[in-house]
Design a protein around this motif. Structure first.
Motif: not given
Length: 214
Positions: A154-160
């Motif tokens: 997900s976008d948030r997982e990718y950021q992290i």
């Protein structure tokens, strides 16, 4: 091109962009925002012709801002102007609706070309981004199993994932993204499971081999 909203948390960057745009475009209304909250206030208050958006913002990221803009004003073009290399975010953000992705290190003429293209309703795809998009499409058509591991995040997982890959601690990531350390830990657990990793060392090695780090 009547109006452009510049979203960047560094005043020196916004001032440089304003000077460049006035020099090349002449009469144009320019607005500014230094974070996600100001950006959305400006988007809702006025009908802009284009938003030039940085990814790295205090609080909610430019990724979140892009998705919210496209949700509330789907026809408003958003050009991403970022210090992150194209390999990290370009494909993901163009797929999310961005009108283009260009590096802050680009030549002035290329930035102006990207602005004009996006403001006219087109998509600005340079050679680097075009190659990344072509590779992604080729993999998706050939075999879903060939997709890069990070494309399932997900976008948030990718950021992290990117923050972890750059060596940042969970506490520092939580402060940067303005979320709790528990939230970071939860996303880390999910992304590690999705990608089949058990240690940060494996994650960092993969990110390096995939060309995702500066």
């Amino acid at each position: 091109m009547s109006s452009i909203l510049l979203v960047d948390d560094h005043a020196v960057v916004r001032n440089g962009l304003k000077q460049m745009l006035i020099e090349h475009l002449g009469s144009v209304v320019l607005g500014e925002a230094n974070d996600a909250i100001e950006a959305m206030q400006q988007v809702r208050k006025q009908d802009w012709g284009l938003v030039v958006l940085d990814i790295r913002l205090p609080g909610r990221s430019g990724v979140d801002v892009l998705k919210q803009i496209k949700s509330e004003k789907p026809h408003l073009p958003v050009l991403i102007l970022s210090s992150y290399p194209e390999s990290q975010y370009a494909v993901r953000l163009i797929q999310a609706g961005a009108a283009g992705y260009i590096s802050k290190d680009s030549e002035e003429t290329e930035i102006i070309k990207a602005v004009k293209t996006a403001a006219a309703g087109g998509r600005y795809i340079n050679e680097i981004v075009g190659g990344l998009l072509a590779n992604t499409m080729s993999r998706s058509f050939s075999n879903a199993d060939d997709l890069s591991l990070y494309e399932s995040l997900s976008d948030r997982e990718y950021q992290i994932f990117l923050e972890l890959a750059s060596g940042k601690r969970a506490k520092d990531i939580a402060e940067k993204l303005q979320v709790s350390a528990k939230t970071v830990a939860t996303h880390r657990s999910r992304l590690m499971q999705k990608m089949g990793f058990s240690t940060n060392a494996e994650l960092i090695l993969y990110a390096n081999k995939s060309g995702l780090l500066l």
